[in-house]
Design a protein around this motif. Structure first.
Motif, PDB file in Angstrom:
ATOM      1  N   ASP A  26      -5.419 -11.214   9.070  1.00  0.00           N
ATOM      2  CA  ASP A  26      -4.579 -10.396   8.191  1.00  0.00           C
ATOM      3  C   ASP A  26      -5.259  -9.992   6.890  1.00  0.00           C
ATOM      4  N   ARG A  27      -5.954 -10.893   6.208  1.00  0.00           N
ATOM      5  CA  ARG A  27      -6.597 -10.546   4.929  1.00  0.00           C
ATOM      6  C   ARG A  27      -7.696  -9.498   5.124  1.00  0.00           C
ATOM      7  N   TYR A  30      -6.063  -6.105   6.105  1.00  0.00           N
ATOM      8  CA  TYR A  30      -5.413  -5.493   4.937  1.00  0.00           C
ATOM      9  C   TYR A  30      -6.462  -4.879   4.008  1.00  0.00           C
ATOM     10  N   SER A  31      -7.528  -5.600   3.738  1.00  0.00           N
ATOM     11  CA  SER A  31      -8.584  -5.084   2.863  1.00  0.00           C
ATOM     12  C   SER A  31      -9.226  -3.833   3.442  1.00  0.00           C
ATOM     13  N   LEU A  34      -6.694  -1.011   3.037  1.00  0.00           N
ATOM     14  CA  LEU A  34      -6.615  -0.635   1.617  1.00  0.00           C
ATOM     15  C   LEU A  34      -7.843   0.167   1.197  1.00  0.00           C
ATOM     16  N   PRO A  40      -1.502   0.164  -2.151  1.00  0.00           N
ATOM     17  CA  PRO A  40      -1.017  -1.085  -1.561  1.00  0.00           C
ATOM     18  C   PRO A  40       0.229  -0.911  -0.683  1.00  0.00           C
ATOM     19  N   ALA A  43      -0.851   0.666   2.495  1.00  0.00           N
ATOM     20  CA  ALA A  43      -1.662  -0.300   3.236  1.00  0.00           C
ATOM     21  C   ALA A  43      -0.780  -1.309   3.962  1.00  0.00           C
ATOM     22  N   GLU A  44       0.278  -1.771   3.308  1.00  0.00           N
ATOM     23  CA  GLU A  44       1.182  -2.723   3.948  1.00  0.00           C
ATOM     24  C   GLU A  44       1.885  -2.095   5.150  1.00  0.00           C
ATOM     25  N   MET A  47      -0.563  -1.684   7.931  1.00  0.00           N
ATOM     26  CA  MET A  47      -0.874  -2.989   8.500  1.00  0.00           C
ATOM     27  C   MET A  47       0.215  -3.403   9.491  1.00  0.00           C
ATOM     28  N   GLN A  48       1.475  -3.192   9.142  1.00  0.00           N
ATOM     29  CA  GLN A  48       2.565  -3.510  10.071  1.00  0.00           C
ATOM     30  C   GLN A  48       2.429  -2.700  11.355  1.00  0.00           C
TER      31      GLN A  48
END
Length: 175
Positions: A26-27, A30-31, A34, A40, A43-44, A47-48
């Motif tokens: 996940d990290r 996400y990076s 992003l 942000p 990006a969220e 990500m979902q």
């Protein structure tokens, strides 16, 4: 259990394997997202969408490379689809009709200046520079891991990282 084995298990509907895959990646994901969308909130959302796509497509995963590269491909495609959709909405003038705010993420006032400086600093970077810096600084990946995931030689990643950090320092001195 490695990410490749987890993906195979996810493809068979294993929710625990999906949770573990998410926890493992996940990290970094996400990076990576992003570094492309630069926002942000977007990006969220991407990500979902990425993990939903992983859940629905894991059964079709073919082990040809690293699983994270496959995940990055899904994420990158979803980012570009989002850009196309936003452009289409803007071209049609739908932004005002959707009731959707296109402004910045609401953050505490004391962090607003830092967020604005970070956003403007990231905008001066090319996409590959942003990806390398964010994968290292935000996701905590080592340079050799970044090189492997982005398919670049380690020397290229190191030189791009060092040049990008110098570029950012110069930019921040000018601000």
């Amino acid at each position: 259990m490695g990410n490749e084995e987890l993906l195979k298990q996810v493809g068979m509907g294993d929710r625990d394997a999906f949770r573990q895959l998410y926890h493992n990646t996940d990290r970094t994901v996400y990076s990576f997202i992003l570094s492309i969308v630069k926002n942000p909130q977007d990006a969220e959302e991407v990500m979902q969408e990425t993990y939903l796509k992983i859940w629905t497509s894991a059964a079709s995963y073919q082990s040809q490379g690293k699983p994270l590269a496959w995940i990055f491909t899904i994420a990158r495609n979803l980012c570009y689809m989002r850009f196309r959709d936003q452009k289409r909405q803007a071209d049609m003038g739908l932004d005002d009709l959707t009731g959707e705010e296109l402004g910045e993420l609401c953050i505490p006032l004391e962090n607003l200046t830092d967020a604005m400086v970070l956003k403007s600093a990231l905008e001066i970077l090319r996409e590959d520079e942003r990806q390398i810096v964010l994968l290292h600084a935000s996701a905590g990946l080592k340079h050799r891991e970044i090189a492997a995931e982005l398919g670049m030689p380690l020397a290229t990643v190191l030189s791009k990282y060092n040049r990008t950090i110098k570029k950012l320092k110069q930019y921040l001195r000018e601000e």
